[in-house]
Design a protein around this motif. Sequence first.
Motif, PDB file in Angstrom:
ATOM      1  N   GLU A 141       0.830  -1.208   0.000  1.00 42.51           N
ATOM      2  CA  GLU A 141       0.000   0.000   0.000  1.00 42.51           C
ATOM      3  C   GLU A 141       0.867   1.262   0.000  1.00 42.51           C
ATOM      4  OE1 GLU A 141      -2.755   0.181   3.182  1.00 42.51           O
ATOM      5  OE2 GLU A 141      -4.054  -1.427   2.417  1.00 42.51           O
ATOM      6  N   LEU A 142       1.839   1.288   0.906  1.00 37.65           N
ATOM      7  CA  LEU A 142       2.690   2.473   1.014  1.00 37.65           C
ATOM      8  C   LEU A 142       3.541   2.671  -0.230  1.00 37.65           C
ATOM      9  CD1 LEU A 142       3.901   2.573   4.722  1.00 37.65           C
ATOM     10  CD2 LEU A 142       2.727   4.374   3.487  1.00 37.65           C
ATOM     11  N   ALA A 143       4.041   1.575  -0.793  1.00 36.30           N
ATOM     12  CA  ALA A 143       4.875   1.684  -1.996  1.00 36.30           C
ATOM     13  C   ALA A 143       4.107   2.296  -3.164  1.00 36.30           C
ATOM     14  CB  ALA A 143       5.413   0.314  -2.370  1.00 36.30           C
TER      15      ALA A 143
ATOM     16  N   LYS B 175       1.821   4.667  -2.847  1.00 32.29           N
ATOM     17  CA  LYS B 175       1.379   6.021  -2.537  1.00 32.29           C
ATOM     18  C   LYS B 175       2.327   7.050  -3.146  1.00 32.29           C
ATOM     19  CE  LYS B 175      -2.004   4.579   0.128  1.00 32.29           C
ATOM     20  NZ  LYS B 175      -3.414   4.694  -0.274  1.00 32.29           N
ATOM     21  N   SER B 176       1.759   8.055  -3.791  1.00 33.33           N
ATOM     22  CA  SER B 176       2.577   9.091  -4.439  1.00 33.33           C
ATOM     23  C   SER B 176       3.190  10.059  -3.436  1.00 33.33           C
ATOM     24  CB  SER B 176       1.717   9.878  -5.430  1.00 33.33           C
ATOM     25  OG  SER B 176       0.637  10.524  -4.757  1.00 33.33           O
ATOM     26  N   PHE B 177       2.680  10.079  -2.199  1.00 29.95           N
ATOM     27  CA  PHE B 177       3.181  11.041  -1.216  1.00 29.95           C
ATOM     28  C   PHE B 177       4.291  10.467  -0.337  1.00 29.95           C
ATOM     29  CE2 PHE B 177      -0.940   9.284   0.212  1.00 29.95           C
ATOM     30  CZ  PHE B 177      -0.518   8.509   1.272  1.00 29.95           C
ATOM     31  N   VAL B 178       4.773   9.261  -0.635  1.00 30.39           N
ATOM     32  CA  VAL B 178       5.825   8.619   0.155  1.00 30.39           C
ATOM     33  C   VAL B 178       7.051   8.400  -0.712  1.00 30.39           C
ATOM     34  CG1 VAL B 178       6.466   6.545   1.436  1.00 30.39           C
ATOM     35  CG2 VAL B 178       4.168   7.490   1.690  1.00 30.39           C
ATOM     36  N   THR B 179       8.207   8.861  -0.221  1.00 33.46           N
ATOM     37  CA  THR B 179       9.448   8.621  -0.968  1.00 33.46           C
ATOM     38  C   THR B 179      10.041   7.261  -0.627  1.00 33.46           C
ATOM     39  OG1 THR B 179      10.795   9.689   0.741  1.00 33.46           O
ATOM     40  CG2 THR B 179       9.961  11.084  -1.029  1.00 33.46           C
ATOM     41  N   SER B 180       9.894   6.828   0.636  1.00 31.90           N
ATOM     42  CA  SER B 180      10.365   5.505   1.052  1.00 31.90           C
ATOM     43  C   SER B 180       9.678   5.122   2.339  1.00 31.90           C
ATOM     44  CB  SER B 180      11.893   5.497   1.238  1.00 31.90           C
ATOM     45  OG  SER B 180      12.275   6.433   2.233  1.00 31.90           O
ATOM     46  N   GLN B 181       9.654   3.834   2.611  1.00 31.28           N
ATOM     47  CA  GLN B 181       9.005   3.329   3.809  1.00 31.28           C
ATOM     48  C   GLN B 181       9.753   2.088   4.280  1.00 31.28           C
ATOM     49  OE1 GLN B 181       7.292   3.205   0.707  1.00 31.28           O
ATOM     50  NE2 GLN B 181       8.293   1.213   0.486  1.00 31.28           N
ATOM     51  N   THR B 182       9.622   1.799   5.567  1.00 28.48           N
ATOM     52  CA  THR B 182      10.317   0.634   6.109  1.00 28.48           C
ATOM     53  C   THR B 182       9.611   0.166   7.367  1.00 28.48           C
ATOM     54  OG1 THR B 182      12.494  -0.232   6.726  1.00 28.48           O
ATOM     55  CG2 THR B 182      11.910   1.925   7.592  1.00 28.48           C
ATOM     56  N   PHE B 183       9.992  -1.026   7.818  1.00 26.47           N
ATOM     57  CA  PHE B 183       9.475  -1.589   9.065  1.00 26.47           C
ATOM     58  C   PHE B 183      10.668  -1.902   9.967  1.00 26.47           C
ATOM     59  CE2 PHE B 183       6.286  -2.250   5.910  1.00 26.47           C
ATOM     60  CZ  PHE B 183       5.088  -2.054   6.576  1.00 26.47           C
ATOM     61  N   SER B 184      10.456  -1.828  11.276  1.00 26.49           N
ATOM     62  CA  SER B 184      11.559  -2.040  12.211  1.00 26.49           C
ATOM     63  C   SER B 184      11.038  -2.589  13.527  1.00 26.49           C
ATOM     64  CB  SER B 184      12.297  -0.707  12.451  1.00 26.49           C
ATOM     65  OG  SER B 184      13.218  -0.823  13.512  1.00 26.49           O
TER      66      SER B 184
ATOM     67  N   ASP C 270      14.392  -1.728   2.851  1.00 28.28           N
ATOM     68  CA  ASP C 270      14.313  -0.279   2.640  1.00 28.28           C
ATOM     69  C   ASP C 270      14.716   0.536   3.867  1.00 28.28           C
ATOM     70  OD1 ASP C 270      13.331  -0.380  -0.035  1.00 28.28           O
ATOM     71  OD2 ASP C 270      11.386  -1.006   0.761  1.00 28.28           O
ATOM     72  N   PHE C 271      15.202  -0.136   4.885  1.00 34.00           N
ATOM     73  CA  PHE C 271      15.568   0.563   6.116  1.00 34.00           C
ATOM     74  C   PHE C 271      16.678   1.579   5.865  1.00 34.00           C
ATOM     75  CE2 PHE C 271      17.931   0.883  10.147  1.00 34.00           C
ATOM     76  CZ  PHE C 271      16.906   1.268  10.994  1.00 34.00           C
ATOM     77  N   SER C 272      17.707   1.176   5.154  1.00 29.69           N
ATOM     78  CA  SER C 272      18.846   2.058   4.891  1.00 29.69           C
ATOM     79  C   SER C 272      18.434   3.284   4.094  1.00 29.69           C
ATOM     80  CB  SER C 272      19.941   1.288   4.144  1.00 29.69           C
ATOM     81  OG  SER C 272      21.003   2.144   3.791  1.00 29.69           O
TER      82      SER C 272
ATOM     83  N   ILE D  76       6.243   0.936  11.907  1.00 30.88           N
ATOM     84  CA  ILE D  76       6.272   1.313  10.503  1.00 30.88           C
ATOM     85  C   ILE D  76       6.771   2.756  10.423  1.00 30.88           C
ATOM     86  CG2 ILE D  76       3.847   2.031  10.565  1.00 30.88           C
ATOM     87  CD1 ILE D  76       3.639   1.318   7.616  1.00 30.88           C
ATOM     88  N   PHE D  77       7.640   3.054   9.453  1.00 32.77           N
ATOM     89  CA  PHE D  77       8.167   4.395   9.249  1.00 32.77           C
ATOM     90  C   PHE D  77       7.988   4.784   7.792  1.00 32.77           C
ATOM     91  CE2 PHE D  77      10.589   2.767  12.854  1.00 32.77           C
ATOM     92  CZ  PHE D  77      10.505   3.822  13.757  1.00 32.77           C
ATOM     93  N   ALA D  78       7.719   6.068   7.568  1.00 32.98           N
ATOM     94  CA  ALA D  78       7.581   6.561   6.203  1.00 32.98           C
ATOM     95  C   ALA D  78       8.203   7.945   6.106  1.00 32.98           C
ATOM     96  CB  ALA D  78       6.116   6.623   5.781  1.00 32.98           C
ATOM     97  N   ARG D  79       8.869   8.189   4.976  1.00 35.41           N
ATOM     98  CA  ARG D  79       9.427   9.515   4.717  1.00 35.41           C
ATOM     99  C   ARG D  79       8.565  10.186   3.651  1.00 35.41           C
ATOM    100  NH1 ARG D  79      14.025  12.213   5.654  1.00 35.41           N
ATOM    101  NH2 ARG D  79      15.022  10.405   6.627  1.00 35.41           N
ATOM    102  N   PRO D  80       7.861  11.268   4.015  1.00 33.69           N
ATOM    103  CA  PRO D  80       6.940  11.895   3.063  1.00 33.69           C
ATOM    104  C   PRO D  80       7.683  12.654   1.958  1.00 33.69           C
ATOM    105  CG  PRO D  80       6.453  12.520   5.351  1.00 33.69           C
ATOM    106  CD  PRO D  80       7.793  11.884   5.341  1.00 33.69           C
ATOM    107  N   VAL D  81       7.006  12.805   0.839  1.00 31.23           N
ATOM    108  CA  VAL D  81       7.452  13.747  -0.174  1.00 31.23           C
ATOM    109  C   VAL D  81       7.325  15.145   0.439  1.00 31.23           C
ATOM    110  CG1 VAL D  81       6.893  14.752  -2.429  1.00 31.23           C
ATOM    111  CG2 VAL D  81       6.767  12.270  -2.086  1.00 31.23           C
TER     112      VAL D  81
END
Length: 775
Positions: free
Chosen positions: A468-470, A472-481, A516-518, A601-606
Amino acid sequence: MNTSILQKTIRLFKSNKLLFSINILGLSIGIASFIILILWVTKEKGYNTFLKDKDVYQVVTTYTVNGGIRSARTTSLPLVRAMSQDIPGITTVAYTKPADGLNLKTTQKQTRSNGRYASSSIFKIFPQPFLMGSPDRALDDPAAIVISADVAERLYGKDWRTQMDNNIISLENKEWLVKGVFESFPGNSTFRSDFFLPMPKDTNEHIGSYNYETYLKLESQINPQTVAAGINQKIAGITKSAVTLQAFQDIHLYSNFSNGIVDGGRILYVRLFTIAAFFLLGMACINFMNLYIASSFKRTKELSVKRIIGADRTSLVMQLVGEAYITVFIAIVLALVMVFLLLPSINVYLAENLHFPLQSWRFWLFIVGVFAVTGVLASIYPALRLTSFNPLSVLKSSQGAKIGGIGITKILFTLQFFISVFLIYIAFTTNRQVQYLLHKDLGYSKENIVGKKLSREEIEKIPVLKAELAAKSFVTSQTFSSSNLISGTPMTGDVTWTGKLPADSVRFAVLYTDKDFSATFKLKMLTGGFGAEYGADLPVVINKKAARIMGGEAAILNKTINVFGNNCRVTGIVDDFNFTSLYNPIDPLIIADYPAESEYIFARPVPGREADVVAYMETLGRKDNSGKAENYFWVEDTLHTLYKDEANLGKRSFLFSIVCILIALSGFFGLVNFSIIKRTREMGIRKIFGSAQHQIVFLIFRDFLKWIAVAALIAIPVSYMFLNNWLEKFPYRIYLNPASFVIPLLGMGAIIFLIVVFYALRLGRINPIRVLRDE
């Protein structure tokens, strides 16, 4: 007599309005600051005092990690089971682990709450009154749940006792039967829970996995060190770790451990600000004495006449004390108004929750005590001093009484400035340290990343959430930790590699994440990377510190290591980064590409699309009945919250250093004014004989500036020792330098210079002929 004293006080005010107003204002500010500090100290000391049984202790596990001794307020399940087996002195063992951020639902309402899994003995340790049901065997049923009165009210309304017909709550895709409602834990408890669930049975966990808070109830009068020794003897054959016991009522104030023993905590701040509170009150009383003497100086002839016509010294002392008490009463009333009006703003500024205890008889008894003691401290010395002269010598003298006796007040004045400078140094240094922690390069990009703790059902849907996150146009990258990069990660010594020595006891942190963590956190890869596949081996990336332990980057890259009995292939090496708080040094780290073990879950927005990412996180989180979305956070904001205690120390020090400076400067004003009143004739004669204005100004201020310099010289080494000792608890810290002490002094020096200029201009307007004629 009382009416006469009141009339004389009013007359004194009218004849010295400025000095009298400054006196009352300075005293009221000092008393208000004293009350606020005592309210805070009382709140801190009130933590964990709600238990009637004082024989409750928390188990603290101490263990060796990479050459250093660390302590954890958690322990492992095998150790819990070991200490539950016939150890003398222990009557009850209870253990819990968190169940935070879970969504409790009934057929009509839902609420997100923080709870705990707990052993059935938990209510023998924490006997919270049950408002419905019974604590006996409440958690024996594996499908049982007990909830707090607060949760019951949120789910069933204020009349929940009559509304709980269907006592079923849905939680984690399972239905639970409400077996009881307990009285909510007080806000001043370090142990809290909105609900309790039964601890899962027959859990097989590694002895090095410290997941459980454990509490013991001991036999009355038994030495806890003796019990701890018995536990350590019991577990010596199964672990190298050891335990210590800390009294429950000490947890909040004595929270720090160093080398396995208690090493302070918030008690340091409590002691510091208790001393500051009494010093502030003392400073205010000193100022009151100085200004009261100055305002009463011209009354010496009046008092002399009364002595000659028959008034004894005792009656005059009582008159002056009565006048001072009326002034103190006005100051206390004004101080209480200040506290009542300013407390909400102070709570916001200091992130505190102090209350004005309007209905507490203890508080008003405390205020009466402050009134009585402050009145005595502020009035006795001036009354004795002003009535200590020979009345005949005063009436014969053309310049009134030779009161003198300001040597003591100058020493006390020096103490005032010492306290002011000391608190300024604390405020200045703590602010620098907090800013250093907040802006230090952590080895990853903390800016503009939003995270969320996942519920159990969301963890099961990680692949779906990832897809889902991948998209999305408003997310540059996402990861789980498995970690939020703040609260830490599990440590293990169960890691082997080719060339590891049998005696090697290095422990590694293990972080579970995805490929995608790095990219999401912008880590610096030194070689290799995430995501290479090697058959059945699990791909892992290690940090530079771990690579150095395993023989170096070239020796370990693309080699197999074993973690928890699983073969893993080192596919990359990342530069060291702070994956926990800056209270801890960087440990060797293994990052495993295994998102199934993730909790966040972490996401870096556009840039510019942050609101869209937040909205998506809100759709993941369940909403409570108020409609407020919960449980997402900005990484950078969480880091700011992490150092709240240090930030608040700086804020408190800054706030009360300003109060100290105001009081000290008003005392400075009082003493200088007193000195000028006493030496007005001298100043006039000096001007007639040709003394320059700057010579007269220097003569007036020479002694005061000397005492200020003495205060600064004493404050510098004392502050250095205190602050250097405080900074030593930080692995990452600033270092004190001359600028740390010179800059605050320059600021205070500038204020003193302005006062000197003010009096220089005032002395320049003295007409010596008129002064001598008046005398």
